[in-house]
Write a protein that holds these residues in place. Structure first.
Motif, PDB file in Angstrom:
ATOM      1  N   TYR A  74      40.415  53.682 -23.252  1.00 54.47           N
ATOM      2  CA  TYR A  74      39.712  52.689 -22.274  1.00 54.47           C
ATOM      3  C   TYR A  74      37.924  53.288 -21.877  1.00 54.47           C
ATOM      4  O   TYR A  74      37.312  52.190 -20.776  1.00 54.47           O
ATOM      5  CB  TYR A  74      39.943  52.817 -20.583  1.00 54.47           C
ATOM      6  CG  TYR A  74      41.687  52.638 -20.660  1.00 54.47           C
ATOM      7  CD1 TYR A  74      41.917  51.269 -20.201  1.00 54.47           C
ATOM      8  CD2 TYR A  74      42.503  53.216 -20.724  1.00 54.47           C
ATOM      9  CE1 TYR A  74      43.124  50.629 -20.129  1.00 54.47           C
ATOM     10  CE2 TYR A  74      43.834  53.690 -21.294  1.00 54.47           C
ATOM     11  CZ  TYR A  74      43.947  51.750 -20.600  1.00 54.47           C
ATOM     12  OH  TYR A  74      45.708  51.442 -20.237  1.00 54.47           O
ATOM     13  N   ASN A 108      49.678  47.962 -14.238  1.00 57.97           N
ATOM     14  CA  ASN A 108      48.609  47.495 -13.315  1.00 57.97           C
ATOM     15  C   ASN A 108      48.359  47.245 -11.604  1.00 57.97           C
ATOM     16  O   ASN A 108      48.055  46.560 -11.551  1.00 57.97           O
ATOM     17  CB  ASN A 108      48.185  45.345 -13.825  1.00 57.97           C
ATOM     18  CG  ASN A 108      47.127  45.822 -15.485  1.00 57.97           C
ATOM     19  OD1 ASN A 108      46.744  44.346 -15.967  1.00 57.97           O
ATOM     20  ND2 ASN A 108      46.505  46.607 -15.287  1.00 57.97           N
ATOM     21  N   GLU A 163      40.673  47.209 -11.963  1.00 56.26           N
ATOM     22  CA  GLU A 163      41.806  47.617 -12.840  1.00 56.26           C
ATOM     23  C   GLU A 163      42.471  48.908 -12.686  1.00 56.26           C
ATOM     24  O   GLU A 163      41.604  49.965 -12.903  1.00 56.26           O
ATOM     25  CB  GLU A 163      42.038  47.179 -14.053  1.00 56.26           C
ATOM     26  CG  GLU A 163      43.496  47.065 -15.006  1.00 56.26           C
ATOM     27  CD  GLU A 163      42.493  47.036 -16.623  1.00 56.26           C
ATOM     28  OE1 GLU A 163      41.910  47.742 -17.333  1.00 56.26           O
ATOM     29  OE2 GLU A 163      43.763  46.084 -16.418  1.00 56.26           O
TER      30      GLU A 163
HETATM   31  C1  AVJ Z   1      47.482  44.872 -20.408  1.00 57.81           C
HETATM   32  C2  AVJ Z   1      47.099  45.220 -18.816  1.00 57.81           C
HETATM   33  C3  AVJ Z   1      48.363  46.966 -20.414  1.00 57.81           C
HETATM   34  O1  AVJ Z   1      46.233  48.968 -18.988  1.00 57.81           O
HETATM   35  O2  AVJ Z   1      45.899  49.143 -20.902  1.00 57.81           O
HETATM   36  C4  AVJ Z   1      43.481  47.060 -21.522  1.00 57.81           C
HETATM   37  C5  AVJ Z   1      44.509  46.181 -20.325  1.00 57.81           C
HETATM   38  N1  AVJ Z   1      42.409  47.242 -19.745  1.00 57.81           N
HETATM   39  N2  AVJ Z   1      42.130  47.728 -21.943  1.00 57.81           N
HETATM   40  C6  AVJ Z   1      45.710  48.295 -19.920  1.00 57.81           C
HETATM   41  C7  AVJ Z   1      43.578  46.746 -20.842  1.00 57.81           C
HETATM   42  C8  AVJ Z   1      41.841  48.057 -20.320  1.00 57.81           C
HETATM   43  C9  AVJ Z   1      46.195  46.323 -19.961  1.00 57.81           C
HETATM   44  N3  AVJ Z   1      47.692  45.674 -19.958  1.00 57.81           N
END
Ligand code: AVJ
Length: 321
Positions: free
Chosen positions: A207, A167, A281
């Motif tokens: 995702y 992240n 993100e």
């Molecule tokens: C918790 C940051 C590792 O980046 O895969 C999961 C958060 N975002 N699906 C990632 C997340 C969308 C996850 N992390």
């Protein structure tokens, strides 16, 4: 006998104003952006939990596979007597590490750090019951800001699991690793969980799950902002977008405005064009070479590198050089 529990909290300074300033600044940029830490209110944490058991979302399962198989080896190589866990969550994956440490008879202390107080308390209570005599020193804080409060120790294993480091933007990531290095003694180790570069279809499916849980998780940030600040986002007026950016080597999640709209945020009006996107993100994907280079630049050397059977996810064990 029950082990001693101590919990220190550093979040009180995290005022509403600082969240408001941060959100306002992010939404007044040319390319709007919100930090991923705002996903995780209670509902957001529940949605993330559901993500981790989705068929498309492989990282959690892969990391658990590695830990179940290699925890004793990791503990033997690091000779760790103390586990410092950054972003401990419910510590479910950490159990394998603690179990292996307890097996050597030298487990001294567990230091979970998380930004959620209830998570730290729950995890401290539970583990001091499982391991009577274990000293638990929990920290409630943000591992981007409060690492300086970690207690001193010897033969510590700093675990930063889950791929959360993905992240961070590259500059933040290298600053983080360099800072971690300054906190480490010569006998300390770090265990870092990272997602690996792989087939784009596999990455993107993780995702864009078919049940839409990731989409709800993404849009939840708007609800968090409505609740935390005085805002009136309409969750249904934004759609979930996630794609792999091959140049940056990360999955990027965005929220796309489905119409031309004005949103009130903390007394100000924020305008969204039809189709305009907010970045919510980034989730960086790594290669072994990239990791070696980044650890090296932080003054750390890789001592072991473990992947799951599909080579999807990695745990890297490193120490000061
Ligand atoms: C918790 C940051 C590792 O980046 O895969 C999961 C958060 N975002 N699906 C990632 C997340 C969308 C996850 N992390």
């Amino acid at each position: 006998m029950r082990g001693a529990i101590r919990i220190d909290s550093y979040l009180c300074g995290d005022s509403l104003e600082s969240i408001a300033d941060d959100v306002r600044a992010g939404l007044s940029r040319d390319f709007k952006e919100l930090a991923p830490k705002y996903f995780y209110d209670e509902r957001g944490s529940q949605l993330f939990d559901r993500i981790t058991s989705l068929p498309e979302y492989y990282p959690t399962r892969c990391e658990r596979e590695i830990l179940n198989r290699w925890a004793p080896q990791i503990v033997a190589l690091s000779e760790a007597e103390e586990l410092v866990e950054l972003g401990s969550g419910t510590a479910s994956k950490t159990r394998a590490l603690l179990y292996a440490m307890a097996g050597t008879g030298r487990l001294r202390r567990y230091v979970p750090m998380d930004c959620s107080e209830s998570v730290v308390i729950e995890c401290a209570d539970e583990l001091s019951v499982i391991y009577p005599g274990l000293e638990v020193h929990g920290l409630v804080g943000d591992f981007e800001r409060h690492l300086e409060h970690l207690p001193d120790g010897e033969r510590r294993l700093f675990a930063f699991l889950g791929g959360t480091i993905g992240n961070f933007y590259p500059e933040v990531r290298s600053r983080f690793l360099r800072y971690l290095h300054t906190l480490m003694g010569p006998n300390d180790h770090v265990l870092l969980g990272t997602d690996l570069v792989k087939d784009v279809a596999v990455l993107e499916a993780a995702y864009n799950d078919s049940e839409g849980v990731t989409a709800d998780f993404n849009r939840n940030v708007l609800r968090v902002i409505n609740q935390e600040l005085d805002a009136d986002f309409d969750e249904d007026a934004f759609e979930h977008v996630a794609f792999f950016d091959p140049d940056a080597c990360w999955i990027e999640m965005r929220l796309r405005s489905l119409r031309d709209q004005d949103v009130r945020v903390d007394g100000q009006v924020v305008h969204f064009e039809d189709g305009e996107e907010i970045r919510t993100e980034i989730s960086s994907k790594f290669t072994r070479e990239q990791l070696a280079q980044e650890f090296n630049q932080a003054g750390l050397g890789i001592e072991a590198f473990f992947t799951d059977s599909n080579g999807h996810f990695a745990l890297t064990l490193a120490a000061p050089r």
